[in-house]
Design a protein around this motif. Structure first.
Motif, short mmCIF file in Angstrom:
data_model
loop_
_atom_site.label_atom_id
_atom_site.label_comp_id
_atom_site.label_asym_id
_atom_site.label_seq_id
_atom_site.Cartn_x
_atom_site.Cartn_y
_atom_site.Cartn_z
N UNK A 59 12.56 -8.78 -44.78
CA UNK A 59 11.15 -8.93 -44.21
C UNK A 59 11.21 -9.63 -42.72
N UNK A 60 10.75 -9.27 -41.84
CA UNK A 60 10.74 -10.20 -40.51
C UNK A 60 9.36 -10.79 -40.37
N UNK A 61 9.51 -12.07 -40.73
CA UNK A 61 7.98 -12.66 -40.92
C UNK A 61 7.27 -13.05 -39.52
N UNK A 62 5.72 -13.01 -39.84
CA UNK A 62 5.17 -13.06 -38.59
C UNK A 62 5.20 -14.26 -37.88
N UNK A 80 9.29 -9.31 -49.96
CA UNK A 80 10.76 -9.82 -49.60
C UNK A 80 11.30 -10.17 -51.04
N UNK A 81 10.45 -10.84 -51.88
CA UNK A 81 10.91 -11.44 -53.09
C UNK A 81 10.47 -10.95 -54.39
N UNK A 82 9.20 -10.54 -54.48
CA UNK A 82 8.63 -10.02 -55.77
C UNK A 82 9.22 -8.56 -55.79
N UNK A 83 8.90 -8.16 -57.15
CA UNK A 83 9.18 -6.60 -57.20
C UNK A 83 7.92 -5.69 -56.73
N UNK A 84 6.82 -6.34 -57.06
CA UNK A 84 5.66 -5.59 -56.57
C UNK A 84 4.47 -6.55 -55.92
N UNK A 85 3.84 -6.20 -55.13
CA UNK A 85 2.67 -7.05 -54.62
C UNK A 85 1.43 -6.29 -54.54
N UNK A 92 8.72 -5.14 -42.39
CA UNK A 92 9.60 -4.96 -43.74
C UNK A 92 9.91 -3.51 -44.39
N UNK A 93 10.28 -2.64 -43.66
CA UNK A 93 10.42 -1.30 -44.07
C UNK A 93 11.22 -1.09 -45.35
N UNK A 94 12.00 -1.84 -45.58
CA UNK A 94 13.14 -1.77 -46.71
C UNK A 94 12.23 -2.06 -47.90
N UNK A 108 7.34 -0.19 -49.58
CA UNK A 108 6.93 0.52 -50.70
C UNK A 108 6.31 -0.37 -52.08
N UNK A 109 6.80 -1.67 -51.94
CA UNK A 109 6.35 -2.63 -53.18
C UNK A 109 4.86 -2.84 -52.91
N UNK A 110 4.26 -2.47 -51.75
CA UNK A 110 2.94 -3.04 -51.51
C UNK A 110 1.97 -2.00 -52.18
#
Length: 292
Positions: A6-9, A71-76, A97-99, A102-104
């Motif tokens: 993730x590229x943070x804001x 970037x850190x959790x398995x799902x959000x 955070x394209x990679x 899909x966790x969101x």
């Protein structure tokens, strides 16, 4: 901890998103957007988030903290009441955070109306809570989701102090007891005003709660127990300067009946509510007192 996917804001991206959406932060919704990546990293580190966690975030706003969580959790699962912000969040995840986008999962809902059907078994709650509803929202989620093992929330500094206060403190009260009903509460740091846009007039604090394991507490955290205990807590602190015998008179029907209950629970009726810890309140709430 360093982010990878993730590229943070930062401040520029926050303003860019706000301009795109025509968003002006409102006091009504308690909106103050974090624009400092290091603060995001600090929050996530303090929460001990790992890839095994399903994190629920309340009030993600423009997505500053959300990106770090992805970037850190398995799902959000992000719960956002503002429809414009909720609709934009997946696009922000794809942009920054394209990679891991899909966790969101986004739930467009008032946090106080969220039920167990809306979020599937979260293991952690991490959020910059809207200051005007922080304690009710926190308690609602702890009650609704027994699967939440850890909480790390940013709240108004004064609220953080009250939540983490110990028995005997002048600021120990209803929020302190009700939060400790669910877990061990502690202050996890302070956050300055400069990391927000717009900059608030108040300081912020981090609070961490680690839920009591079942084998280390003497009470169930179900609705029935909560409905027994919480009214006693409310009554004990409604008139802080009164002794428990007097303060609980209305709850039990009379000061004499309150004294009977307190004595049966092994509590001195002359004490004030601020001297009792959560185990005392649970024990007191379980005492049956005959009606006069």
């Amino acid at each position: 901890m360093s982010t990878t996917a993730a590229d943070l804001l930062g401040p520029a991206e926050i303003r860019q998103l706000a301009d795109k959406l025509g968003v002006t932060p409102t006091k009504k919704l308690g909106q103050n957007f974090v624009h400092d990546p290091n603060t995001v990293r600090r929050i996530i580190a303090a929460a001990d988030i790992s890839s095994g966690d399903h994190v629920v975030e309340i009030g993600p706003g423009l997505g500053s903290l959300t990106l770090g969580l992805l970037d850190t959790a398995g799902a959000v699962t992000a719960v956002e009441i503002d429809k414009r912000l909720a609709a934009e969040l997946p696009a922000t995840a794809q942009w920054r955070a394209p990679a891991v986008a899909d966790r969101l999962n986004v739930v467009t809902q008032d946090a106080m109306q969220v039920t167990a059907e809306d979020v599937a078994a979260p293991t952690a709650l991490v959020a910059n809570l809207p200051y005007n509803v922080s304690v009710p929202v926190l308690l609602h989620f702890l009650a609704t989701f027994p699967t939440i093992e850890r909480v790390l929330v940013m709240v108004q500094a004064e609220v953080a102090d009250r939540l983490a206060a110990e028995p005997g403190s002048k600021i120990y009260g209803v929020p302190s007891v009700k939060a400790s009903f669910y877990g061990k509460v502690k202050r996890a740091g302070s956050i300055g005003r400069h990391v927000f846009w717009p900059e608030p007039n108040i300081e912020s604090g981090l609070v961490r709660i680690d839920r009591h394991p079942e084998d280390q507490r003497s009470w169930p955290q179900d609705a029935q127990t909560r409905e027994q205990v919480f009214p006693v807590v409310d009554a004990a602190f409604a008139q802080r300067r009164k002794t428990l015998r007097a303060a609980l008179g209305g709850h039990y029907g009379s000061p004499a009946q309150a004294e009977e209950a307190l004595t049966a629970a092994g509590i001195d009726p002359k004490l004030r509510g601020e001297k009792l810890d959560v185990t005392d309140f649970v024990r007191l709430a379980g005492v049956d007192v005959a009606e006069e």
